[in-house]
Design an enzyme around this catalytic site. Structure first.
Site, PDB file in Angstrom:
ATOM      1  N   GLU A  55      58.566  22.497  58.276  1.00  0.00           N
ATOM      2  CA  GLU A  55      59.961  22.073  58.226  1.00  0.00           C
ATOM      3  C   GLU A  55      60.099  20.658  57.682  1.00  0.00           C
ATOM      4  OE1 GLU A  55      62.442  23.875  58.428  1.00  0.00           O
ATOM      5  OE2 GLU A  55      61.663  25.672  59.381  1.00  0.00           O
ATOM      6  N   THR A  60      62.417  19.490  49.379  1.00  0.00           N
ATOM      7  CA  THR A  60      61.353  20.046  48.536  1.00  0.00           C
ATOM      8  C   THR A  60      61.430  21.577  48.537  1.00  0.00           C
ATOM      9  OG1 THR A  60      59.960  18.187  49.251  1.00  0.00           O
ATOM     10  CG2 THR A  60      58.881  19.949  48.034  1.00  0.00           C
ATOM     11  N   CYS A  73      73.132  33.172  48.830  1.00  0.00           N
ATOM     12  CA  CYS A  73      74.295  32.278  48.825  1.00  0.00           C
ATOM     13  C   CYS A  73      73.901  30.941  48.209  1.00  0.00           C
ATOM     14  CB  CYS A  73      74.819  32.101  50.259  1.00  0.00           C
ATOM     15  SG  CYS A  73      76.487  31.422  50.344  1.00  0.00           S
ATOM     16  N   CYS A  97      83.488  37.733  54.190  1.00  0.00           N
ATOM     17  CA  CYS A  97      83.430  36.358  53.684  1.00  0.00           C
ATOM     18  C   CYS A  97      84.821  35.892  53.255  1.00  0.00           C
ATOM     19  CB  CYS A  97      82.458  36.268  52.516  1.00  0.00           C
ATOM     20  SG  CYS A  97      82.330  34.593  51.819  1.00  0.00           S
ATOM     21  N   ASP A 131      70.520  23.631  58.280  1.00  0.00           N
ATOM     22  CA  ASP A 131      70.123  22.830  57.126  1.00  0.00           C
ATOM     23  C   ASP A 131      71.166  23.031  56.028  1.00  0.00           C
ATOM     24  OD1 ASP A 131      69.639  25.379  56.173  1.00  0.00           O
ATOM     25  OD2 ASP A 131      67.624  24.939  55.418  1.00  0.00           O
ATOM     26  N   TYR A 161      68.498  19.622  62.892  1.00  0.00           N
ATOM     27  CA  TYR A 161      68.032  20.847  62.254  1.00  0.00           C
ATOM     28  C   TYR A 161      66.578  21.171  62.601  1.00  0.00           C
ATOM     29  CZ  TYR A 161      65.659  23.673  58.865  1.00  0.00           C
ATOM     30  OH  TYR A 161      64.844  24.607  58.302  1.00  0.00           O
TER      31      TYR A 161
END
Length: 348
Positions: free
Chosen positions: A36, A42, A191, A207, A137, A119
């Protein structure tokens, strides 16, 4: 009911197939934590090889806590954002001294460790320990903002509270880890920021952002400040088959080695004066090239020059190194071009 349908649909989609990433094959809190931290800023594809090499070298929290910092930073070389590596080691040392070498099992205790925020604490708690904690995140933030048509500017306290509350509401108590991975996977592969694959999205029917035709406008982000461009002069000082490097101490590149440098476009005489201030008497030789490096809020535009010193004077925080020694030390990507120039001249 809508919440249950969302959660069930996302988990069913994830169960039907997802990327096989090495950190998804473990419940080990240490390995999940390392992944994580590496994944911050990255891409997953880039992280895989670093993750596997890093764990081969530091298989336990104790190994990480005891590692020489120079060796640790060399292991991190190329990933950037080196404060992540320094914070990893600080946290590992706390885990060893206060928790017997095992990561704490509560979200609050995890968040108290250096480098672990909302997070990362939620990701470790849910994936490793099965705690129903939300892990928000950038990917998850985007999924929720689009699905719920949240138009507040992300990053503000109000939007953060709204998104985190909604994410927490969606977490299933029986499969929190799988759901955390599923939401991250959706944001990364379906997404996506610029070209969302709405036709294969498992929650496209509910949605609101898509229904309103505003999905590409979400999430709403504050305008970024323009990156400051800084001219820098990089001085490769050679003497007796060696080149001078100095260890940086400031936050941006702290603990890493660089070549002597100065802000601005310096004339040869100004370079010699700057080196004299370090205790090095050198003569200007020749220009060796240019390089550009983009940090988060700063751009370095660098002119690289070669100088020759008759004597290898002692420099505070400095070393005169051979090509082989230069290759073994941790240098930031920002001076990659300068290192290549130095290696070529040294015959390495």
């Amino acid at each position: 009911m809508e919440t249950e349908n969302f959660t069930r649909s996302v988990l069913a989609w994830y169960d039907s197939g997802h990327r096989d990433l090495p950190w998804r094959r473990t419940k080990d809190a240490y390995r999940i934590w390392i992944s994580e931290i590496m994944l911050q800023q990255t891409r997953a594809e880039t992280v895989i090889s670093y993750y596997e090499r890093f764990l081969a070298r530091y298989p336990t929290v104790r190994d990480l806590a005891q590692a020489p910092q120079e060796e640790l930073l060399k292991s991190w070389e190329g990933l950037g954002y080196y404060s992540r590596a320094r914070n990893l080691q600080k946290a590992a040392q706390i885990i060893v001294s206060q928790y017997g070498g095992e990561l704490p099992t509560s979200v609050e205790a995890l968040r108290a460790l250096p480098g672990i925020g909302h997070y990362t604490a939620g990701a470790i708690a849910s994936i490793a320990y099965g705690i129903p904690a939300a892990a928000v995140d950038g990917n998850v933030e985007r999924v929720i903002c689009r699905h719920d048509a949240i138009t507040q500017t992300v990053g503000t306290p109000q939007a953060r509270r709204l998104i985190e509350a909604r994410a927490q509401e969606l977490v299933p108590p029986d499969r929190p880890g799988a759901f955390a991975n599923a939401m991250m996977e959706m944001g990364a592969t379906v997404c996506m920021p610029k070209s969302p694959a709405c036709l294969i999205c498992p929650v496209r029917e509910s949605c609101r952002g898509r229904a309103l035709g505003i999905e590409l406008e979400l999430p709403v982000k504050a305008k970024k400040k323009a990156q400051r461009v800084q001219k820098r002069c990089v001085m490769l000082v050679f003497s007796q088959g060696r080149v001078l490097i100095v260890r940086r101490q400031e936050r941006l590149l702290g603990g890493l080695y660089v070549f002597p440098d100065a802000e601005g476009e310096l004339t040869p005489s100004q370079m010699c004066s700057a080196l004299e201030a370090l205790g090095v008497r050198a003569a200007y030789d020749m220009p060796m090239g240019q390089a550009r490096h983009v940090f988060t809020h700063l751009i370095w535009e660098m002119d690289i020059h070669a100088l020759e010193a008759q004597e290898m004077a002692d420099v505070e925080g400095g070393q005169w190194v051979t090509a082989a020694e230069l290759a073994a030390l941790p240098l930031p990507t920002a001076v990659k071009k300068a290192r290549l120039c130095a290696m070529k001249r040294l015959g390495g």
